[in-house]
Design a protein around this motif. Sequence first.
Motif, mmCIF file in Angstrom:
data_model
loop_
_atom_site.group_PDB
_atom_site.id
_atom_site.type_symbol
_atom_site.label_atom_id
_atom_site.label_comp_id
_atom_site.label_asym_id
_atom_site.label_seq_id
_atom_site.Cartn_x
_atom_site.Cartn_y
_atom_site.Cartn_z
ATOM 1 N N ALA A 155 -65.801 -8.362 -11.566
ATOM 2 C CA ALA A 155 -66.045 -9.045 -10.294
ATOM 3 C C ALA A 155 -67.275 -9.940 -10.391
ATOM 4 C CB ALA A 155 -66.226 -8.016 -9.177
ATOM 5 N N ILE B 156 -56.419 -2.783 -8.464
ATOM 6 C CA ILE B 156 -55.429 -3.405 -9.354
ATOM 7 C C ILE B 156 -55.415 -2.712 -10.716
ATOM 8 C CG2 ILE B 156 -54.772 -5.556 -10.500
ATOM 9 C CD1 ILE B 156 -56.164 -7.006 -8.138
ATOM 10 N N LEU C 112 -61.192 -4.664 -4.923
ATOM 11 C CA LEU C 112 -59.846 -5.173 -5.155
ATOM 12 C C LEU C 112 -59.435 -4.972 -6.618
ATOM 13 C CD1 LEU C 112 -59.655 -8.548 -3.171
ATOM 14 C CD2 LEU C 112 -58.153 -6.585 -2.907
ATOM 15 N N ILE C 113 -60.346 -5.306 -7.523
ATOM 16 C CA ILE C 113 -60.048 -5.163 -8.952
ATOM 17 C C ILE C 113 -59.880 -3.696 -9.322
ATOM 18 C CG2 ILE C 113 -60.976 -5.520 -11.279
ATOM 19 C CD1 ILE C 113 -62.281 -8.069 -10.252
ATOM 20 N N MET D 228 -64.619 -8.097 -4.067
ATOM 21 C CA MET D 228 -63.753 -8.338 -5.211
ATOM 22 C C MET D 228 -63.734 -7.126 -6.139
ATOM 23 S SD MET D 228 -61.712 -10.255 -6.916
ATOM 24 C CE MET D 228 -61.631 -11.981 -7.320
ATOM 25 N N ARG E 230 -53.684 -11.619 -8.931
ATOM 26 C CA ARG E 230 -53.220 -10.453 -8.159
ATOM 27 C C ARG E 230 -54.155 -10.157 -6.994
ATOM 28 N NH1 ARG E 230 -49.931 -7.787 -5.521
ATOM 29 N NH2 ARG E 230 -49.946 -5.503 -5.677
ATOM 30 N N ALA E 231 -55.468 -10.314 -7.208
ATOM 31 C CA ALA E 231 -56.428 -10.090 -6.125
ATOM 32 C C ALA E 231 -56.231 -11.096 -4.996
ATOM 33 C CB ALA E 231 -57.854 -10.165 -6.659
ATOM 34 N N LYS E 232 -55.987 -12.344 -5.357
ATOM 35 C CA LYS E 232 -55.736 -13.357 -4.334
ATOM 36 C C LYS E 232 -54.420 -13.082 -3.606
ATOM 37 C CE LYS E 232 -57.831 -16.851 -4.102
ATOM 38 N NZ LYS E 232 -59.007 -17.314 -3.331
ATOM 39 N N SER F 181 -55.144 -10.222 -1.100
ATOM 40 C CA SER F 181 -55.958 -10.668 0.046
ATOM 41 C C SER F 181 -55.240 -11.694 0.903
ATOM 42 C CB SER F 181 -57.277 -11.256 -0.455
ATOM 43 O OG SER F 181 -57.056 -12.441 -1.198
ATOM 44 N N LEU G 185 -55.807 -10.411 -13.087
ATOM 45 C CA LEU G 185 -56.618 -9.744 -12.073
ATOM 46 C C LEU G 185 -56.976 -10.696 -10.942
ATOM 47 C CD1 LEU G 185 -59.067 -7.600 -14.258
ATOM 48 C CD2 LEU G 185 -57.227 -6.752 -12.809
ATOM 49 N N TRP G 186 -57.330 -11.928 -11.291
ATOM 50 C CA TRP G 186 -57.701 -12.907 -10.273
ATOM 51 C C TRP G 186 -56.495 -13.256 -9.392
ATOM 52 C CZ3 TRP G 186 -61.962 -15.083 -8.258
ATOM 53 C CH2 TRP G 186 -61.794 -16.203 -7.451
#
Length: 353
Positions: free
Chosen positions: A122, A86, A82-83, A79, A159-161, A164, A156-157
């Motif tokens: 994260a 982003i 990923l963050i 995570m 967009r990360a999902k 992925s 952020l959460w």
Amino acid sequence: MFQLARLLSLELQQPTDNVFQPRYIVTQTEGMNSWLKLQIADQNGIAANCVFVSPNEIIQKVYYILGGPYPNVLSAQNMGWLIYSILGERDFLQRFPTVAAYYDHEDHDRDLKRIALAEKTADLFDQYQVYRPEWIEEWNQLEPAELGADQWQQYLWVRAKEISQERLPDKTMIGRFIREAAREKTKQQRLAERLPVIYLFGLSITTDYHLELLFMLSEIIDVHFHLVNPAPSVYWFEDRSPKQLAFLVSKGYIDKSEINQGNALLSSWGRVIQDTFMMLFSNEDLLNHFEEVGVQPPGNDTLLHKIQQDIYAAASTTERNRISITDVSDGSLMISACYTVAREVEVLYNYLV
């Protein structure tokens, strides 16, 4: 703790249907793993085929055994990257300029600040999944376009999902999958064959998330808790430290007549253990199987033993053992002031020598 290790060692001596079946022992630190291996080897002559895992890792193991569709799960490590990605996107920089101002500049440490923010966020998300699962379940239903200018964490959460594409399930998704899969007879049999028993040893911190899943799994496989209760002879789970009591009284939550302080060391240092036992005892089935073993009340022949006896009995300030000048100088308890970690090791070394 020695008594618990001895009991666990005896349980590990019990024969199993498959000699190659590893025994899964859930702990929280590498130090505990090393100490427990030595105790098992000393008791049984050998410590072999024992797999030490964390609470999160045992849940992931169950997820894989029950047929979890994804080989990897969302963790603080993946995570974080990923963050980090982003945080560098143009859309994030434009939508959240206040947050971006922390790292989006021309100084030499911009990348360092960006990765530090990513790792911290994260780790925060990892805790949200355990302690605030309702937030995560709500965020999983959001779209980036729905979020306001002050909802940068949610962005952020989400967009990360989105990046992925659900290939990295979070803990709430894993928990939901386990609860649904565990209802199927074939998957129950698979779990019982590949993970017949789980031993949890010396956990001082636990959560509703883990306990709920472990309680559910205990209907299919054996789950053994080995926990230390510092005051087994009394009910101390509602005792409060002086600081807690002062806060509750000042807010009007309790009356001074309701104060039950108990032992200050126990209520202060044992707060985490206190919360753990309260969560455990909320389950009636587990409470019915609760058993105290190896309980040995401490004596009062030294300063250390007097303090231990006060904790064991949850003795309040007026009920504690009297301490004499002889007790203070008996050497059973020493306090050293050290200015660095290295100096702490040197003092300990010199004392042992």
